[in-house]
Design a protein around this motif. Structure first.
Motif, mmCIF file in Angstrom:
data_model
loop_
_atom_site.group_PDB
_atom_site.id
_atom_site.type_symbol
_atom_site.label_atom_id
_atom_site.label_comp_id
_atom_site.label_asym_id
_atom_site.label_seq_id
_atom_site.Cartn_x
_atom_site.Cartn_y
_atom_site.Cartn_z
ATOM 1 N N ASP B 308 4.248 -2.461 -11.563
ATOM 2 C CA ASP B 308 2.744 -1.366 -10.417
ATOM 3 C C ASP B 308 1.969 -2.095 -9.553
ATOM 4 O O ASP B 308 1.511 -3.086 -10.404
ATOM 5 N N GLY B 309 1.991 -2.384 -8.776
ATOM 6 C CA GLY B 309 0.931 -2.874 -7.487
ATOM 7 C C GLY B 309 -0.482 -3.025 -7.464
ATOM 8 O O GLY B 309 -1.318 -3.051 -7.064
ATOM 9 N N GLY B 310 0.209 -1.161 -7.585
ATOM 10 C CA GLY B 310 -1.650 -0.445 -6.973
ATOM 11 C C GLY B 310 -1.184 -0.899 -5.610
ATOM 12 O O GLY B 310 -0.267 -0.419 -4.809
ATOM 13 N N ALA B 311 -2.709 -0.759 -4.623
ATOM 14 C CA ALA B 311 -2.867 0.217 -3.288
ATOM 15 C C ALA B 311 -2.843 -1.269 -2.573
ATOM 16 O O ALA B 311 -2.350 -0.753 -1.562
ATOM 17 N N TYR B 312 -2.688 -2.595 -2.927
ATOM 18 C CA TYR B 312 -2.333 -3.757 -1.890
ATOM 19 C C TYR B 312 -1.828 -4.659 -2.205
ATOM 20 O O TYR B 312 -1.524 -4.562 -3.671
#
Lengths: 156, 759, 314
Positions: B308-312
C-alpha cells in the motif's frame, strides 16, 4: 491578553519574566530563556522528551503552565553540569553509548536525575520502571539503563 | 580478538555525544534567526477531492502575516525520485489525494498569527470517491488517483529467474501462505522541521535529512534556482529510520515563503502533522509460495506482494524491491519469481523504512520453519542448508564477497540453546529465528560513491570534509574514528565538516546502509593520501625509510628506533614551508553494476558487499489474554569489522526495539483515510519496561573492500528481528500468524484456532 | 501546539477557588496536576476563560485518619499516595491501581482528584481540532451521532481512571464543595452515565476529599494495556474484599464503571460476577484493541484479580 509576572529559579539563577498566562514552561524555557535542551516532541505528555526537574520532581514541561512554577526551582539539562564538571549521568550516558540521535537524551537525563536524587542506589528494575516514563526511538534502552546504573555507582 | 589498531575496534565515546548530553546540540526547531517568521500549513481534510479554488486574500490581510502561498505560487513541477515516478506536486493545484496533504501555507510573525491566518484561507473542494485498500484500488473501476497510472498500480517489479512452475511441480513439499502487516510509523522523536532563509539570491536550509545533496538538487529544480544557490546546511537529526530521505513539501513551502517574505522562515510540524503528512510505512500483503526437496533444499519461491503506497510514488521502486532482495541475498533460490506491486491509495505517502517488509520477511521465515518441521528438520538446519556463503551468486546475480551468515546462525543458536528449546518447548513458550542479508549501498547513479577532503592544520589538527550524514547512528563519530586511526591523531583533534552541500562532495548520505562501506571508505582513502605526504616528510627529516614511519598520538616516529621522532605538527609546518601543505582528497566507489535498475533491469551486482545477521527471540504467551512478552532476545550480526563495537551494539539494540518488540505492538490504525493513532500515546513505541534482556553478538568477517574490513553496523537485525518474534510466536502457538502486529487479540485468536494445543 | 488564550488564577483556599469560578461565570476550569486537562485544552476539547489552579490549597494535600476513615486530599499526587503506608497495608487494590497508572513521572504530577475526574476518552475524540473537523464532530463534541457506532445518539467513550475503580471497590466516598455548599456522596454516584458529560458534579463543584473506610482489605487491580507503562487502561478490574463481603469494579469500557457487590463470598461468587460483567460490558471499537477482545477480557481479568485476592492470606 495581559501578561503575568512570574519569578522562579532556573538552574540556580533567579529569573523574573512577564509571560502569557497560557504559556507552557517548555515554551518559556525554549523561547524566552533560550534553554533549548528540553525538546518539543509530542507536547501532549505522552513521551517525556521535555522533562525538566521542578522542586525535585520530574515534570513534563509541555503540561505545565509557566505561572504554575512561580516561586519554584527549575533544573534543566543545561543545569546538570556543576562548575564546568559534567554530572555523573552525563558522563555515563557518553561512556556507555546511551546517546544516539540525542533528541530524547535531555528528558532521559532529567528523569534519571530525579530518580538518583531520591534514591541513591536504584536497582536495575527501579531504573527501568522510572525511565519507562520516556520514549526513546533509537537505543532499545539497554545502554540507558546501564548508564544510570553506572552513574549511581559513581555518585556515591 | 587482538586488535592492532589504536582507535578502530575500540569502544570509543562518540564525538557527538558531549553536545547531546549537555543540551547544546542544535536541532532544526532550536534555530533562531533575526526576523525569523513562523510558518503553518493548511492541510487537506479530504482523502480525495478536486481543488476548485484557493483564496489567500483574507489570510494576507491579517496583521503580522508576511506571506501566504498555495500550489498556484509554484512552477507546478512534480517531484519524483525516478524519471518515471514524477508525480508529487508538493503543493497540488488539481486535486488532493490524502487527508493531511499540504494545500496552502502562511508565514507570520508568530505562531498565533499564523494560525489565525490559516483559518481565513478558503479552499473550495469537490470531493471525489476515494479508495483505501490496495487490493480494491487495483480493481477495474476503482477511483483513479493518478491518471498516469492505470488501476492505481504505481510500480510493478517483476523478477523471474529459472523455471519456477516446473520446480514447484517437482518439489517434494510445497506450501503457500498469505501474510499481512500494518504499516508502522517512523515515530522519530523529532517532529519534522525546516528553516529556510533566502537572502541575496541564495537559499540556505536546515532540516533533519538523510542526504542533503538530493534535497538541494530537488529544490533547485522545483524553485528554478541554480544548484549552487541552494545550500543545505548541517544540523543534528532527531532520528530518520529511512523516513527523511527525500525532499519534503515542507522544504518547498518554507523556501517559497522565505522568498516571498524576504526573511527566514521556520516550519516545525506538530507530532500529528509529522505522522500524517511526512512519510508512513507500507501496509503489506505477501503471498509466499515455497517448494522444497525432501532434504529441505529450497527449489523454488513464488511471490506476489502488494504494497500500500499511499498517495504518491516516493521511493516506490526501491520500497517494492528491498524486502525481496534482503531475502534473496541471504538464501539460495535456484528458481524464483517475484511480483511486487506498489499500489496507490488515498492515504499518506509511504517511504522506505529501516524495518521495511515485515509481512514478507517474517512470513517467509515462519513458513520455512513449518516446512522444515514437516521434513523433520529444525530452523537452524534449514537455514544453514539454504543460506548463502562467501563467493556465491544470488538469484539476481550479485556476488557475495564476505559472509558470516553461518556463524551468526550458529553462535546465536548455541548461545540460546535454540535447538533444544525449539523442539521441546514448554507450553506457551516459544523460540524463533530470523535471518537476513543487507546490501551496503545500492545503485544510485553518481551518488553511489563518496568523496572526502582532508587538510592538516598548522597545529597538527585535522579538518575533515565529507558528505557523510548522521541521523543519530553515529556516522560522524565513525568518520572521525577512521581518520584518527589513519592519521595517528586523537579523535578530539579532528574537526568534521559534513552534510553541507556548499562545501562537501556528493555522498549517498545516511541511506542504503552506505555510510560505513562507502562514506567512511572515502574518508579512509583521503586520510591515507594525506598520511603518505606526512610519512614522506617525516622519513626525510628523521632519516629513516618511509616504511619505518609510524604515526601515533600526534607523533611521527621510527618503528625501529622509537626515540627518533617528531610531532606531526612539525611535519605539517614543514609542508607549509615547502609550499605543499598537507591536503588530500579521496574517494570510494563501490563495485556495483550501474546498469542495474529496480524495474527495468533487476539484475547485476547490487552492492559492494552484504552484511548478514540472525536474530533469536524467546517469547512467553499469556494463555488467557494472548499477550506476548519477550524475556530474551539474542542477535548476531556480521558487520565485517566493528569500527566502534559500542555503536554497533546500540544499532542492534535499537533494532530489537524497533523491529522486534514492534512486532507485538506497533502498527498504524486506519479508519478509511483517517489515521487513528498519529500520536505517541496510541501509537505504541515500546518502552523500557517492554524490552527483553538483550544479548548482542558481533561476528567479524573482515570484508576485503570495507574500511578496516567493516560493513554496515546493525541493520540486518532491523530487518530480521520481526521474523524472530513472529517465528517464536508461531513456535509457541503452533500456528502461522496471519497478520502483524501480533497484538494480544490476534494471538488469542490464534490460540483459539489451535485450541491452545501445541504441535 | 500552543494553548488557546485564558487567564490563570491561583486559589489559596477552596472558597477563593469557587469565587474565581463565579467571577468567570462558570467559564473556568479547575487545574490540579494538569496531566488530563492541559492536553484537552491544547486539543481544544476543553475551553475556558480562566484556569483556576488548586495546587496552592494546603488542605487538599493532606492524608489523615478520622472517625474510621482514611481521608485523602484531592491534590495528593498518585505517587505520594502509592507510597503511603496505610494505602499499602490496608488497600492493596488501590496500591496496585496507583502503581499501574500511566508512568512514574506522571504519577508524580497527577493528583488523585484529577485522576478520578478525568474526562472520558475515545480514539476518535482525543484528537486535534483539525483532525476532528475533517472527520466531522461526534456526539460528545456536540454532533448529531457517534462516529464509532454509526447513527447512535449516544456516547461510548471510555472512563479511563485506574484508581476510581479501586476506590469504588473499597466503597470510598467523595466530598465536594461548590457554590451551593458542601456535600458527600459515594464515589460511584458521581457518574452520570452520559459520555458527553460523564459526571454528576454541579457547575463549580470541586472534589476536595476522598474517604475510604479504614478497614484492612484484600484486593487486586488488573489492567489491560499494550505497553506496561504510560498507557491508559483498555479495561481495568478492581476487586476488594473484607471478610465475606466485597466489591468488584470494572472500568475502561464506556463512560461509567460497572459495580458488583459481593455477599457471602464462596467458591462460585467470582465466576458468577465474571459472567454477569461479561454480559453487561458493551465495548465498542474505540480503542486500539478490538471490542470483542476487550469484552472477553472482562471475565478473564475478574477471575485473575479474584484469584489473587483469594490466595492472599492463605
Amino acid at each position: 491578553m495581559k501578561t503575568m509576572k512570574v519569578t522562579f529559579r532556573v538552574n540556580d539563577e533567579k529569573v523574573t519574566l512577564q509571560v502569557r498566562p497560557y504559556e507552557t514552561l517548555l515554551e518559556t524555557l525554549r523561547e524566552r530563556l533560550d534553554l533549548i535542551g528540553a525538546k518539543e516532541a509530542c507536547v501532549m505528555g505522552a513521551c517525556g522528551t521535555c522533562t525538566v526537574v521542578v522542586n525535585g520532581i520530574p515534570l513534563r514541561s509541555c503540561l505545565v503552565l509557566t505561572p504554575e512554577v512561580d516561586g519554584a526551582s527549575v533544573t534543566t539539562v543545561e543545569g546538570l553540569k556543576k562548575d564546568e564538571k559534567l554530572h555523573p549521568l552525563q558522563e555515563a550516558f557518553m561512556e556507555k553509548g546511551a546517546v544516539q540521535c540525542g533528541f530524547c537524551t535531555s528528558g532521559m537525563l532529567m528523569t534519571a536525575k530525579a530518580l538518583l536524587d531520591r534514591n541513591k542506589r536504584p536497582t536495575k528494575k527501579e531504573i527501568t520502571k522510572t525511565i519507562s516514563s520516556n520514549i526513546c526511538r533509537c537505543t532499545g534502552y539497554k545502554k540507558i539503563v546501564e548508564a544510570v546504573e553506572e552513574a549511581a555507582k559513581k555518585s556515591i | 580478538m587482538e586488535n592492532e589498531f589504536t582507535t578502530v575496534g575500540k569502544r570509543v565515546v562518540r564525538s557527538d555525544s558531549l553536545a547531546k548530553v549537555t543540551g547544546e546540540a542544535y536541532y532544526t526547531a532550536d534555530i533562531k534567526l533575526p526576523g525569523m517568521l513562523i510558518a503553518k500549513v493548511l492541510r487537506s481534510p479530504y482523502p480525495h477531492a478536486k481543488i476548485l479554488h484557493i483564496d489567500l486574500k483574507r489570510a494576507l490581510k491579517v496583521p503580522g502575516v508576511k506571506a501566504a502561498i498555495s500550489g498556484f505560487d509554484t512552477y507546478g513541477i512534480k517531484w519524483g525520485v525516478f524519471r518515471y515516478t514524477k508525480d508529487h506536486p508538493m503543493l497540488p493545484t488539481d486535486k488532493v489525494r490524502y487527508i493531511g496533504e499540504d494545500v496552502a501555507a502562511v508565514a507570520a510573525v508568530d505562531e498565533e498569527t499564523a494560525l489565525e491566518a490559516l483559518s481565513y484561507i478558503r479552499v473550495d473542494y469537490e470531493p471525489l470517491p476515494a479508495v483505501f485498500d490496495p487490493e480494491e484500488a487495483m480493481q477495474e473501476g476503482a477511483p483513479q488517483i493518478h491518471n498516469e497510472f492505470a488501476n492505481n498500480i504505481n510500480i510493478h517489479v517483476h523478477i523471474d529467474v529459472g523455471k519456477v512452475d516446473e520446480a514447484m511441480k517437482n518439489a517434494f513439499l510445497v506450501r503457500e501462505d498469505t501474510f499481512k502487516a500494518a504499516g508502522e510509523a517512523y515515530a522519530m522523536m523529532e517532529p519534522y522541521a525546516v528553516v529556510a532563509s533566502h537572502k541575496n539570491g541564495f537559499l540556505d536550509l536546515w532540516m533533519p535529512n538523510a542526504g542533503p545533496h538530493v534535497r538541494a538538487k530537488a529544490l533547485s529544480n522545483l524553485l528554478k534556482i541554480p544548484l549552487n544557490r541552494v545550500r543545505i546546511r548541517h544540523i543534528n537529526s532527531g532520528g530518520a529510520f529511512g523516513g527523511r530521505s527525500e525532499v519534503s513539501p515542507g522544504d518547498l513551502i518554507a523556501s517559497l515563503l522565505s522568498i516571498k517574505a524576504g526573511g527566514p522562515v521556520k516550519l516545525a510540524l506538530s507530532r500529528e502533522e509529522n505522522a500524517i503528512s511526512t512519510r508512513q510505512v507500507h501496509d503489506m500483503i505477501a503471498m509466499v509460495k515455497t517448494g522444497m526437496k525432501k532434504d529441505g533444499t529450497i527449489v523454488a519461491k513464488d511471490y506476489r506482494v502488494v504494497y500500500d503506497g499511499g498517495a504518491y510514488s516516493s521511493t516506490g521502486p526501491i520500497a517494492t524491491s528491498v524486502p525481496f532482495y534482503v531475502y534473496e541475498e541471504c538464501y539460495r533460490f535456484p528458481n524464483v519469481r517475484y511480483n511486487g506491486y506498489r499500489v496507490f491509495t488515498n492515504k499518506g505517502i509511504r517511504g522506505m523504512y529501516g524495518c521495511h517488509g515485515r509481512a514478507f520477511l517474517a512470513g517467509n521465515e515462519a513458513q520455512m520453519d513449518f516446512m522444515a518441521n514437516e521434513l523433520g528438520m529444525d530452523p537452524v538446519e534449514i537455514r544453514l542448508k539454504n543460506g548463502l556463503t562467501s563467493g556465491e551468486i544470488t538469484a539476481t546475480k550479485s556476488k557475495i564477497t564476505s559472509c558470516g551468515l553461518k556463524e551468526t546462525i550458529q553462535k546465536s543458536s548455541e548461545r540460546t540453546g535454540f535447538k533444544k528449546k525449539w523442539a521441546k518447548t514448554q507450553k506457551f513458550k516459544g523460540i524463533g529465528m530470523g535471518c537476513v542479508a543487507m546490501m551496503c549501498g545500492f545503485p544510485m547513479g553518481f551518488r553511489s560513491g563518496s568523496s572526502c577532503y582532508v587538510k592538516m592544520n598548522d597545529d597538527g589538527q585535522v579538518t575533515l570534509v565529507t558528505g557523510l550524514v548522521d541521523n543519530g547512528q553515529g556516522n560522524e563519530s565513525l568518520a572521525i574514528q577512521i581518520a584518527s586511526e589513519v592519521l595517528g591523531v586523537p579523535m578530539e583533534d579532528i574537526n568534521l565538516i559534513n552534510a553541507d552541500t556548499e562545501v562537501t562532495n556528493l555522498d549517498p548520505g545516511a541511506y542504503s546502509q552506505a555510510a560505513t562501506f562507502v562514506g567512511a571508505n572515502a574518508v579512509k582513502v583521503a586520510c591515507e593520501n594525506a598520511r603518505r605526504k606526512i610519512v614522506s616528510i617525516a622519513a626525510q627529516k628523521l632519516g629513516v625509510r618511509e616504511a619505518d614511519i609510524v604515526l601515533k598520538n600526534r607523533v611521527a616516529y621510527s618503528k625501529k628506533t622509537p626515540d627518533n621522532k617528531m610531532p606531526i605538527s612539525w611535519v605539517v609546518r614543514e609542508a607549509f614551508f615547502r609550499g605543499d601543505p598537507i591536503v588530500a582528497t579521496g574517494s570510494f566507489f563501490p563495485k556495483i553494476d550501474f546498469e542495474r535498475e529496480w524495474v527495468s533491469r533487476p539484475w547485476g551486482q547490487m552492492a559492494g558487499t552484504f552484511s548478514f545477521g540472525t536474530s533469536v527471540a524467546e517469547v512467553v504467551i499469556d494463555r488467557e489474554t494472548g499477550k506476548v512478552t519477550i524475556p530474551h532476545f539474542t542477535a548476531a550480526h556480521d558487520c565485517g569489522r566493528p569500527i566502534n563495537p559500542m555503536a554497533v551494539e546500540g544499532q542492534m539494540e535499537g533494532s530489537i526495539q524497533q523491529a522486534g518488540v514492534a512486532t507485538i505492538m506497533e502498527g498504524n490504525l486506519w479508519e478509511r483515510g483517517f489515521l487513528l493513532n498519529p500520536d505517541l500515546l496510541e501509537y505504541k513505541v515500546p518502552l523500557a519496561c517492554d524490552m527483553p534482556d538483550i544479548e548482542t553478538i558481533i561476528v567479524s568477517s573482515r570484508d576485503p573492500e570495507g574500511p578496516f574490513g567493516a560493513k554496515e553496523g546493525g541493520l540486518t537485525i532491523r530487518m530480521n528481528a520481526h521474523s524472530a518474534v513472529a517465528c517464536a510466536v508461531a513456535n509457541a502457538t503452533g500456528t502461522l500468524f496471519r497478520e502483524l502486529p501480533l497484538t494480544p487479540d490476534r494471538v488469542l485468536d490464534a490460540l483459539e484456532r489451535k485450541k491452545g494445543i501445541k504441535r | 501546539m500552543i494553548l488557546p488564550k485564558f487567564e490563570y488564577k491561583k486559589a489559596g483556599n477552596i472558597a477563593k477557588a469557587i469565587a474565581f469560578y463565579e467571577l468567570y461565570n462558570g467559564q473556568a476550569r479547575y487545574l490540579a496536576g494538569g496531566t488530563d486537562l492541559i492536553p484537552l485544552v491544547k486539543l481544544r476539547l476543553s475551553t475556558a476563560m480562566a484556569i483556576i489552579d488548586l495546587k496552592g490549597i494546603k488542605e487538599l494535600k493532606a492524608i489523615s485518619h478520622q472517625g474510621g476513615w482514611l481521608l485523602i486530599g484531592a491534590n495528593v499526587t498518585l505517587f505520594e499516595l502509592k507510597n503511603n503506608d496505610t494505602v499499602r497495608e490496608y488497600f492493596p487494590a488501590l496500591y496496585e491501581s496507583l502503581d499501574a497508572t500511566s508512568c512514574e513521572t506522571l504519577q508524580m504530577r497527577g493528583t488523585i482528584g484529577g485522576n478520578i475526574l478525568q474526562d472520558t476518552r475515545c480514539l476518535l475524540y482525543n484528537k486535534t481540532l483539525e483532525w476532528r473537523t475533517a472527520r466531522g464532530f461526534c456526539f460528545k463534541m456536540g454532533g448529531e451521532t457517534c462516529n464509532v457506532v454509526p447513527n447512535a445518539r449516544a456516547c461510548f467513550s471510555n472512563y479511563c481512571s485506574d484508581n476510581a475503580l479501586s476506590l469504588i471497590a473499597l466503597s470510598a466516598s467523595v466530598k465536594l464543595s461548590g457554590p451551593q455548599g458542601e456535600r458527600k456522596m459515594r464515589l460511584e454516584e458521581i457518574f452520570s452515565g452520559d459520555g458527553r458529560n460523564p459526571f454528576t458534579l454541579m457547575p463549580g463543584e470541586i472534589l476536595t476529599e476522598i474517604l475510604i473506610p479504614m478497614k484492612r482489605s484484600k484486593g487486586a487491580y488488573k489492567k489491560l494495556r499494550v505497553r506496561d507503562s504510560i498507557d491508559y487502561p483498555l479495561l481495568g478490574v478492581a476487586v476488594s474484599i473484607k471478610g465475606k463481603t466485597g466489591r468488584v469494579c470494572v472500568g475502561g469500557i464506556g463512560p461509567t464503571p460497572l459495580v458488583y457487590n459481593l455477599k457471602d463470598i464462596n467458591g462460585s461468587t467470582f465466576k458468577d460476577v465474571a459472567e454477569k460483567a461479561y454480559s453487561d460490558a458493551r465495548p465498542v471499537s474505540n480503542t486500539t484493541l478490538s471490542p470483542d477482545y476487550r469484552k472477553k477480557m472482562v471475565s478473564v481479568l475478574i477471575q485473575r484479580a479474584s484469584k489473587k485476592v483469594l490466595q492472599e492470606g492463605k
